[in-house]
Design an enzyme around this catalytic site. Structure first.
Site, mmCIF file in Angstrom:
data_model
loop_
_atom_site.group_PDB
_atom_site.id
_atom_site.type_symbol
_atom_site.label_atom_id
_atom_site.label_comp_id
_atom_site.label_asym_id
_atom_site.label_seq_id
_atom_site.Cartn_x
_atom_site.Cartn_y
_atom_site.Cartn_z
ATOM 1 N N TYR A 108 -21.216 -11.033 -11.470
ATOM 2 C CA TYR A 108 -21.819 -12.251 -10.905
ATOM 3 C C TYR A 108 -21.137 -13.464 -11.534
ATOM 4 O O TYR A 108 -21.100 -13.606 -12.759
ATOM 5 C CB TYR A 108 -23.329 -12.263 -11.163
ATOM 6 C CG TYR A 108 -23.953 -13.606 -10.925
ATOM 7 C CD1 TYR A 108 -23.816 -14.261 -9.703
ATOM 8 C CD2 TYR A 108 -24.658 -14.252 -11.937
ATOM 9 C CE1 TYR A 108 -24.370 -15.510 -9.489
ATOM 10 C CE2 TYR A 108 -25.224 -15.498 -11.732
ATOM 11 C CZ TYR A 108 -25.070 -16.124 -10.503
ATOM 12 O OH TYR A 108 -25.615 -17.373 -10.304
ATOM 13 N N ASP A 182 -26.988 -5.624 -16.759
ATOM 14 C CA ASP A 182 -27.653 -6.508 -15.802
ATOM 15 C C ASP A 182 -28.095 -5.623 -14.640
ATOM 16 O O ASP A 182 -27.275 -5.145 -13.854
ATOM 17 C CB ASP A 182 -26.674 -7.604 -15.333
ATOM 18 C CG ASP A 182 -27.343 -8.623 -14.417
ATOM 19 O OD1 ASP A 182 -28.342 -8.259 -13.752
ATOM 20 O OD2 ASP A 182 -26.873 -9.772 -14.343
ATOM 21 N N LYS A 207 -34.780 -12.435 -8.082
ATOM 22 C CA LYS A 207 -34.284 -11.642 -6.945
ATOM 23 C C LYS A 207 -35.336 -10.606 -6.516
ATOM 24 O O LYS A 207 -36.459 -10.968 -6.266
ATOM 25 C CB LYS A 207 -32.953 -10.989 -7.320
ATOM 26 C CG LYS A 207 -31.960 -11.959 -7.967
ATOM 27 C CD LYS A 207 -31.548 -13.055 -7.017
ATOM 28 C CE LYS A 207 -30.388 -13.847 -7.564
ATOM 29 N NZ LYS A 207 -30.566 -15.266 -7.655
HETATM 30 N N1 PLP Z 1 -27.449 -11.731 -12.613
HETATM 31 C C1 PLP Z 1 -27.125 -11.497 -11.329
HETATM 32 C C2 PLP Z 1 -26.523 -10.170 -10.948
HETATM 33 C C3 PLP Z 1 -27.327 -12.484 -10.361
HETATM 34 O O1 PLP Z 1 -26.989 -12.236 -9.087
HETATM 35 C C4 PLP Z 1 -27.878 -13.734 -10.760
HETATM 36 C C5 PLP Z 1 -28.090 -14.812 -9.781
HETATM 37 O O2 PLP Z 1 -27.654 -14.740 -8.646
HETATM 38 C C6 PLP Z 1 -28.199 -13.933 -12.107
HETATM 39 C C7 PLP Z 1 -27.978 -12.899 -13.002
HETATM 40 C C8 PLP Z 1 -28.766 -15.244 -12.588
HETATM 41 O O3 PLP Z 1 -30.121 -15.334 -12.288
HETATM 42 P P1 PLP Z 1 -30.936 -16.697 -12.047
HETATM 43 O O4 PLP Z 1 -30.393 -17.307 -10.793
HETATM 44 O O5 PLP Z 1 -32.356 -16.245 -11.934
HETATM 45 O O6 PLP Z 1 -30.694 -17.555 -13.223
#
Ligand code: PLP
Length: 388
Positions: A108, A182, A207
């Protein structure tokens, strides 16, 4: 932890029951939202409830969601944060200057870009490994006196590379490095990295965990409540990257339907991937549920019951033709993010910087829980002009 956990109930039951809450004052079967930012002391100056002193991180509205998440991931404890990035940043804040971390070369983009800038400032060295090849972690660790943390995102957003978690754990633990996964994209419904030996799991709870595109939240779950966990909790307490009480409550409410949403969205994604793979306007489909995906065998071994709701596909055409496909969609909305009940599409090439190497003809589809026939019909009419 509720008595149900000891009976090893299924995840569907765990989330639906949400720690089996009954309000002792009212008998209510859903928890109240605790909005108080501070808590009274008695006449001997002791807290009336010793868990609650000050609301920066003492809030019963967080605790129930944390208990459910820890149960889902089969960890010992969980902590909520203000966002996925706040959770991830907190993990990096616990590393000292001179630390070494090993990150995938495809992940990401928000994490790769923030870690690049933070680690530079904090004197933390980063080495990168091939996101689709756990063996390459060993090479990335070579030359460092010690490695503190190995990061995994699988399937990785948006290129959908699959990393063998158990093998990565073997390599990292042999050198005493912690493994963080993650787990946002697969969710604990399909993947439980702590059971494969990972030390910590992080989530963008924004998400699928919440699932309704109306809450920003993050979480960290630990396999063991060790010294490092105390550091993480202390960092959250001190720096205060906590969600609001209402957000924590909404997250818990969303999680109660997690298993049905995740299963429906994953079934939809599999059917859409099958459809796209047979479409002449599509050059390639990136989804680990397809036998053609290079990570299919590893994903099948380490995921259970589905491959998640995220997929990407490469259109036959250039960037303009690809944007035009998204523009022709009627039901599917062009927007960033994933894991909601509604299907979203995004042209990542338009939003990521060129150095990430995301192809110009890639569309990322965050599949929701609509009827799959409607989604396929929408995609079909949008792709049709490319076949002419
Ligand atoms: N990890 C992944 C795989 C993501 O897709 C995202 C956001 O799209 C994040 C972390 C970051 O999360 P947040 O937008 O809640 O800060």
């Amino acid at each position: 932890m509720s008595s149900y956990t000891q009976k090893k109930l299924s995840q569907a039951t765990l989330v639906a029951k949400a720690d089996d809450y009954i309000d002792t004052t009212t008998g209510g079967i859903t928890p109240p939202i605790i909005t108080s930012t501070t808590y009274a002391r008695d006449d001997r100056y002791n807290s009336i409830n010793e868990a609650n002193v000050y609301g920066r991180d003492d809030n019963p509205s967080f605790v129930q969601a944390e208990v459910v998440l820890a149960e889902l991931e089969q960890g010992e404890a969980a902590l909520l944060f203000a966002s996925g990035m706040a959770a991830i940043a907190t993990l990096f804040y616990t590393l000292g200057s001179g630390s070494h971390v090993v990150l995938p070369d495809s992940m990401y983009w928000g994490v790769s870009s923030w870690t690049r800038s933070y680690c530079d400032r904090a004197d933390i060295r980063i080495s990168y490994y091939d996101a689709a090849n756990a063996e390459s972690i060993a090479t990335a660790m070579e030359g460092a006196a010690r490695t503190d943390m190995v990061w995994i995102e699988t399937p990785a957003n948006p290129m959908m590379h699959v990393c063998d978690i158990a093998r990565a754990v073997e390599i990292a633990h042999a050198a005493d490095a912690k493994v963080v996964v993650d787990n946002t994209t697969p969710t604990p419904i399909f993947s439980q990295p702590l059971t494969l030996g990972a030390d910590l799991v992080v989530h963008s709870a924004t998400k699928t965990l919440n699932g309704h595109s109306d809450v920003l939240a993050g979480a960290i779950v630990t396999r063991e409540t060790d010294e490092h966990w105390d550091k993480i909790a202390s960092e959250r307490h001190g720096a205060g990257a906590v969600p609001g009480a209402f957000e924590a409550w909404l997250l818990l409410r969303g999680m109660r339907t997690l298993s049905v949403r995740a299963e429906r969205a994953s079934d939809n994604a599999q059917k859409i991937a099958d459809y796209l793979e047979a479409n002449a306007a599509v050059a390639q489909v990136l989804y680990p549920g397809l036998a053609s995906h290079p990570g299919h065998v590893v994903a099948s071994n380490q995921m259970h019951g589905g491959y998640g709701s995220l997929l990407s596909f490469l259109v036959v055409g250039d960037a303009d033709a690809t944007v035009a496909v998204a523009g022709r969609l009627n039901l599917i909305v062009s927007a960033t993010s994933l894991g909601g009940v509604e299907t979203l599409i995004e042209h990542r090439f338009s939003v990521e910087p060129p150095e990430t190497g995301v192809p110009e003809n890639l569309l990322r589809l965050a599949v929701g829980i609509e009827h799959v026939d409607d989604l396929i019909a929408d995609l079909d009419q949008a792709l049709m002009p490319l076949k002419a």
